[in-house]
Scaffold this motif. Structure first.
Motif, PDB file in Angstrom:
ATOM      1  N   PRO A 119      20.175  -6.380 -61.696  1.00 49.54           N
ATOM      2  CA  PRO A 119      19.383  -7.574 -61.362  1.00 49.54           C
ATOM      3  C   PRO A 119      19.567  -8.007 -59.908  1.00 49.54           C
ATOM      4  O   PRO A 119      18.590  -8.349 -59.230  1.00 49.54           O
ATOM      5  N   ARG A 120      20.785  -7.988 -59.412  1.00 51.29           N
ATOM      6  CA  ARG A 120      21.033  -8.374 -58.028  1.00 51.29           C
ATOM      7  C   ARG A 120      20.359  -7.413 -57.070  1.00 51.29           C
ATOM      8  O   ARG A 120      19.737  -7.818 -56.089  1.00 51.29           O
ATOM      9  N   ALA A 121      20.426  -6.121 -57.364  1.00 56.79           N
ATOM     10  CA  ALA A 121      19.802  -5.114 -56.502  1.00 56.79           C
ATOM     11  C   ALA A 121      18.277  -5.267 -56.498  1.00 56.79           C
ATOM     12  O   ALA A 121      17.634  -5.110 -55.451  1.00 56.79           O
ATOM     13  N   ALA A 122      17.685  -5.583 -57.649  1.00 48.87           N
ATOM     14  CA  ALA A 122      16.228  -5.767 -57.720  1.00 48.87           C
ATOM     15  C   ALA A 122      15.793  -6.982 -56.900  1.00 48.87           C
ATOM     16  O   ALA A 122      14.798  -6.915 -56.162  1.00 48.87           O
ATOM     17  N   VAL A 123      16.523  -8.072 -57.015  1.00 53.48           N
ATOM     18  CA  VAL A 123      16.199  -9.265 -56.226  1.00 53.48           C
ATOM     19  C   VAL A 123      16.374  -8.972 -54.743  1.00 53.48           C
ATOM     20  O   VAL A 123      15.552  -9.370 -53.912  1.00 53.48           O
ATOM     21  N   ARG A 124      17.420  -8.223 -54.401  1.00 63.57           N
ATOM     22  CA  ARG A 124      17.670  -7.877 -52.992  1.00 63.57           C
ATOM     23  C   ARG A 124      16.525  -7.023 -52.437  1.00 63.57           C
ATOM     24  O   ARG A 124      16.086  -7.239 -51.307  1.00 63.57           O
ATOM     25  N   ARG A 125      16.039  -6.041 -53.216  1.00 66.68           N
ATOM     26  CA  ARG A 125      14.922  -5.203 -52.764  1.00 66.68           C
ATOM     27  C   ARG A 125      13.662  -6.039 -52.532  1.00 66.68           C
ATOM     28  O   ARG A 125      12.959  -5.853 -51.543  1.00 66.68           O
ATOM     29  N   ARG A 126      13.389  -6.963 -53.432  1.00 69.00           N
ATOM     30  CA  ARG A 126      12.200  -7.820 -53.268  1.00 69.00           C
ATOM     31  C   ARG A 126      12.343  -8.717 -52.049  1.00 69.00           C
ATOM     32  O   ARG A 126      11.378  -8.956 -51.331  1.00 69.00           O
ATOM     33  N   GLU A 174      14.103  -8.087 -49.303  1.00 71.85           N
ATOM     34  CA  GLU A 174      13.952  -7.260 -48.102  1.00 71.85           C
ATOM     35  C   GLU A 174      12.490  -6.875 -47.886  1.00 71.85           C
ATOM     36  O   GLU A 174      12.031  -6.810 -46.743  1.00 71.85           O
ATOM     37  N   ALA A 175      11.744  -6.625 -48.964  1.00 72.73           N
ATOM     38  CA  ALA A 175      10.317  -6.322 -48.828  1.00 72.73           C
ATOM     39  C   ALA A 175       9.560  -7.540 -48.305  1.00 72.73           C
ATOM     40  O   ALA A 175       8.653  -7.404 -47.472  1.00 72.73           O
ATOM     41  N   ALA A 176       9.920  -8.726 -48.761  1.00 71.96           N
ATOM     42  CA  ALA A 176       9.265  -9.940 -48.269  1.00 71.96           C
ATOM     43  C   ALA A 176       9.596 -10.177 -46.796  1.00 71.96           C
ATOM     44  O   ALA A 176       8.735 -10.601 -46.021  1.00 71.96           O
ATOM     45  N   GLN A 177      10.818  -9.880 -46.398  1.00 76.47           N
ATOM     46  CA  GLN A 177      11.193 -10.030 -44.993  1.00 76.47           C
ATOM     47  C   GLN A 177      10.453  -9.039 -44.107  1.00 76.47           C
ATOM     48  O   GLN A 177      10.134  -9.347 -42.957  1.00 76.47           O
ATOM     49  N   ALA A 178      10.186  -7.845 -44.632  1.00 75.68           N
ATOM     50  CA  ALA A 178       9.526  -6.810 -43.842  1.00 75.68           C
ATOM     51  C   ALA A 178       8.010  -6.984 -43.781  1.00 75.68           C
ATOM     52  O   ALA A 178       7.351  -6.302 -43.001  1.00 75.68           O
ATOM     53  N   ALA A 179       7.463  -7.884 -44.592  1.00 74.67           N
ATOM     54  CA  ALA A 179       6.004  -8.075 -44.616  1.00 74.67           C
ATOM     55  C   ALA A 179       5.526  -8.579 -43.254  1.00 74.67           C
ATOM     56  O   ALA A 179       6.137  -9.433 -42.629  1.00 74.67           O
ATOM     57  N   ARG A 180       4.411  -8.017 -42.804  1.00 79.27           N
ATOM     58  CA  ARG A 180       3.812  -8.407 -41.523  1.00 79.27           C
ATOM     59  C   ARG A 180       2.374  -8.820 -41.775  1.00 79.27           C
ATOM     60  O   ARG A 180       1.698  -8.293 -42.667  1.00 79.27           O
TER      61      ARG A 180
END
Length: 115
Positions: A87-94, A96-102
């Motif tokens: 669960p922590r890894a899934a939240v972390r991936r989401r 990081e994806a939100a941070q990388a959004a341009r």
């Protein structure tokens, strides 16, 4: 509800509804508190071992911390292999994806505001 208001007095009569006592008051408070703290500690040790290991890695080396470094890293690895870290890894991936959004022509490092 008040009585005696016609003479300028305000007296609390109380609630006409019978309210049951708090169930926590019936249990021994120290036992209840100890159980809650132990449960929370076990939950965090199982499902948040990665954060504990990351915090421990930030501590300065000392005669007290160095003997604990390997067991804490092993515990974090063990919980990750069991899947408790998922669960922590899934939240972390989401995150990081939100941070990388341009958006539009925005470049990494820009604030995205129009100039």
């Amino acid at each position: 509800m008040t009585t005696g208001a016609e003479q300028g007095e305000i007296v609390e009569v109380g609630s006409p509804v019978q309210v049951a006592p708090d169930p926590v008051d019936a249990v021994r408070p120290w036992r209840w508190m100890t159980t809650i703290i132990a449960t929370a500690t076990m939950f965090l040790a199982l499902f948040n071992a990665h954060a504990i290991a990351a915090w421990f890695d930030e501590l300065p080396p000392s005669p007290y911390t160095e003997p604990l470094r390997a067991p804490i890293a092993a515990w974090a690895g063990f919980t990750e292999r069991l899947g408790f870290d998922a669960p922590r890894a899934a939240v972390r991936r989401r995150w990081e994806a939100a941070q990388a959004a341009r958006f539009g022509a925005e470049q990494p490092g820009e604030d995205g505001s129009a100039r």
